[in-house]
Design an enzyme around this catalytic site. Sequence first.
Site, PDB file in Angstrom:
ATOM      1  N   MET A  26      10.260  -2.969 -18.687  1.00 20.21           N
ATOM      2  CA  MET A  26      10.465  -4.473 -18.920  1.00 20.21           C
ATOM      3  C   MET A  26      11.254  -5.389 -18.115  1.00 20.21           C
ATOM      4  SD  MET A  26      11.016  -4.295 -23.284  1.00 20.21           S
ATOM      5  CE  MET A  26      10.425  -5.725 -23.528  1.00 20.21           C
ATOM      6  N   HIS A  54      14.838  -9.627 -17.628  1.00 21.44           N
ATOM      7  CA  HIS A  54      14.475  -8.121 -18.190  1.00 21.44           C
ATOM      8  C   HIS A  54      14.805  -7.905 -19.642  1.00 21.44           C
ATOM      9  CE1 HIS A  54      18.713  -6.730 -17.667  1.00 21.44           C
ATOM     10  NE2 HIS A  54      18.747  -7.557 -16.804  1.00 21.44           N
ATOM     11  N   CYS A  55      14.643  -6.731 -20.148  1.00 23.71           N
ATOM     12  CA  CYS A  55      14.958  -6.442 -21.394  1.00 23.71           C
ATOM     13  C   CYS A  55      16.278  -6.114 -21.524  1.00 23.71           C
ATOM     14  CB  CYS A  55      14.014  -5.815 -22.310  1.00 23.71           C
ATOM     15  SG  CYS A  55      14.277  -5.490 -24.106  1.00 23.71           S
ATOM     16  N   HIS A  66      13.687  -5.840 -29.082  1.00 24.07           N
ATOM     17  CA  HIS A  66      13.758  -6.131 -27.845  1.00 24.07           C
ATOM     18  C   HIS A  66      14.162  -7.610 -27.581  1.00 24.07           C
ATOM     19  CE1 HIS A  66      10.706  -2.817 -26.459  1.00 24.07           C
ATOM     20  NE2 HIS A  66      10.135  -3.204 -27.607  1.00 24.07           N
ATOM     21  N   HIS A  95      10.808   0.493   3.060  1.00 24.33           N
ATOM     22  CA  HIS A  95      11.070   1.003   4.321  1.00 24.33           C
ATOM     23  C   HIS A  95      12.024   2.020   3.996  1.00 24.33           C
ATOM     24  CE1 HIS A  95      10.388   2.134   8.506  1.00 24.33           C
ATOM     25  NE2 HIS A  95       9.610   1.156   8.522  1.00 24.33           N
ATOM     26  N   HIS A 131       8.905  -4.186   3.913  1.00 23.48           N
ATOM     27  CA  HIS A 131       8.549  -4.100   5.461  1.00 23.48           C
ATOM     28  C   HIS A 131       6.972  -4.398   5.575  1.00 23.48           C
ATOM     29  CE1 HIS A 131       8.230  -3.031   9.564  1.00 23.48           C
ATOM     30  NE2 HIS A 131       7.380  -2.412   9.362  1.00 23.48           N
ATOM     31  N   ASP A 161      16.688 -11.258 -21.072  1.00 20.47           N
ATOM     32  CA  ASP A 161      17.688 -11.769 -20.305  1.00 20.47           C
ATOM     33  C   ASP A 161      17.209 -12.373 -19.047  1.00 20.47           C
ATOM     34  OD1 ASP A 161      19.818 -11.996 -18.286  1.00 20.47           O
ATOM     35  OD2 ASP A 161      20.647 -10.166 -18.586  1.00 20.47           O
ATOM     36  N   HIS A 198      17.943 -14.033 -15.549  1.00 24.55           N
ATOM     37  CA  HIS A 198      18.988 -14.271 -14.673  1.00 24.55           C
ATOM     38  C   HIS A 198      18.967 -15.688 -14.148  1.00 24.55           C
ATOM     39  CE1 HIS A 198      19.369  -9.607 -13.230  1.00 24.55           C
ATOM     40  NE2 HIS A 198      19.345  -9.855 -14.549  1.00 24.55           N
ATOM     41  N   GLU A 214      11.980  -8.123  10.333  1.00 23.46           N
ATOM     42  CA  GLU A 214      11.076  -6.945  10.309  1.00 23.46           C
ATOM     43  C   GLU A 214      11.283  -6.081   8.823  1.00 23.46           C
ATOM     44  OE1 GLU A 214      14.518  -4.916  12.999  1.00 23.46           O
ATOM     45  OE2 GLU A 214      12.837  -3.588  12.390  1.00 23.46           O
ATOM     46  N   THR A 215      12.303  -6.157   8.034  1.00 23.73           N
ATOM     47  CA  THR A 215      12.713  -5.636   6.956  1.00 23.73           C
ATOM     48  C   THR A 215      13.719  -6.411   6.185  1.00 23.73           C
ATOM     49  OG1 THR A 215      12.153  -3.602   7.784  1.00 23.73           O
ATOM     50  CG2 THR A 215      13.313  -3.454   5.733  1.00 23.73           C
ATOM     51  N   HIS A 263      14.993   0.459 -21.385  1.00 21.81           N
ATOM     52  CA  HIS A 263      13.919  -0.571 -21.430  1.00 21.81           C
ATOM     53  C   HIS A 263      13.416  -1.027 -20.295  1.00 21.81           C
ATOM     54  CE1 HIS A 263      14.020  -1.650 -25.978  1.00 21.81           C
ATOM     55  NE2 HIS A 263      14.460  -0.484 -25.837  1.00 21.81           N
TER      56      HIS A 263
HETATM   57 CU   LIG Z   1      12.996  -4.005 -24.685  1.00 20.87          CU
END
Ligand SMILES: [Cu+2]
Length: 378
Positions: A183, A167-168, A127, A339, A288, A130, A132, A312-313, A178
């Site tokens: 993950m 995330h992986c 594993h 929604h 929402h 990453d 962002h 609203e959304t 994954h």
């Molecule tokens: Cu992983």
Amino acid sequence: MTSPMIAFALKARTIVITRGTVIIGAAFATLVAPLPTQANELALKREQVELVAPPFVHPHEQATEEKPKIVAFRMDIQEKEIVIDDQGTKLQAMTFNGSIPGPMVVVHEGDYVELTLVNPTTNTLPHNIDFHAATGGLGGGALTLINPGEQVVLRWKATRPGVFVYHCAPGGLMTPWHVVSGMSGAVMVLPRDGLNDRDGRPLHYDRIYYIGENDFYVPRDEKGKFKSYESLAEAYADTAKVMQTLTPTHVVFNGRVGALTGKAALTANVGETVLIVHSQANRDSRPHLIGGHGDYVWETGKFSNRPETDLETWLIRGGSAGAALYTFRQPGIYVYLTHNLIEAVQLGATAHFKVEGKWDDDLMKQVGPPGPIAATSK
Ligand SMILES: [Cu+2]
């Protein structure tokens, strides 16, 4: 004939081989970016923070006058079987620190995130992570790929304020698998002077909740019943086929249908301002709040941009996190959902806010109770 297990093991080995990228990543780091180095490092204050499982978030200051520091975290990757709905459907899951989503990490802009990532010997797969929010080296993915029985320490500078997914991402098909096995998580990088509306007005929250949305792809047998598997290796081939349909069997908040409803509802009081961070690492979503609004919404999750108001959304783009600030004005049970109502009601993406306080008749009042239709005079 190759059994699925062996094919799987081969695939896993291919991933280990891609560890070559680690060397490239490391060389790159040495050539280009020796972190502001030893002296600077020693001068920085260091703080170890214990992560907590979502929807809760570790204690943190909303604004700080301190100098940037190193904020150190530890995450243990856990592969485990979990139940994802009230029918007892089982998923061979992969998790950061045992929870889906992984815990939310909070720092301030200019701080350094230092993560010790641990892949215990009890796991079966390589594993990585990453971020962002991080810059370079596949968001850290190139420098963190570890086999069971290994750990790695990654440090990166939080230069951009906002909420971001992590995330992986071990490479190839392993990456989506994954991610849809659980993950992913989020990082919040707060501006050092806290949130504001970009017109100079500071914004604060009394509570913060982290909602991580997941799409799951559970294979079915010939009769249409969800199948369960003894291990990730056994589940892989069938799951990959369901993934390819792009049609999730479950869309859930915080790892299972009902994780945030009923007794597990999120709570607040009338007059309190709540920051709701919502992430989706793989697929779009449309949060929402029924009966409420987004007072200030950073739809794309980045605090340097002006928040939108009175929404609203809002849209969470797959692979991102967003943040919505709302002050509750009425008591009651509020449903917070995506929604796409089919996904919310039939696939699971629903949460509840239980809000206590005094009802405001001025905002809403039932003027006449339900009853027979009144005769109208002509
Ligand atoms: Cu992983």
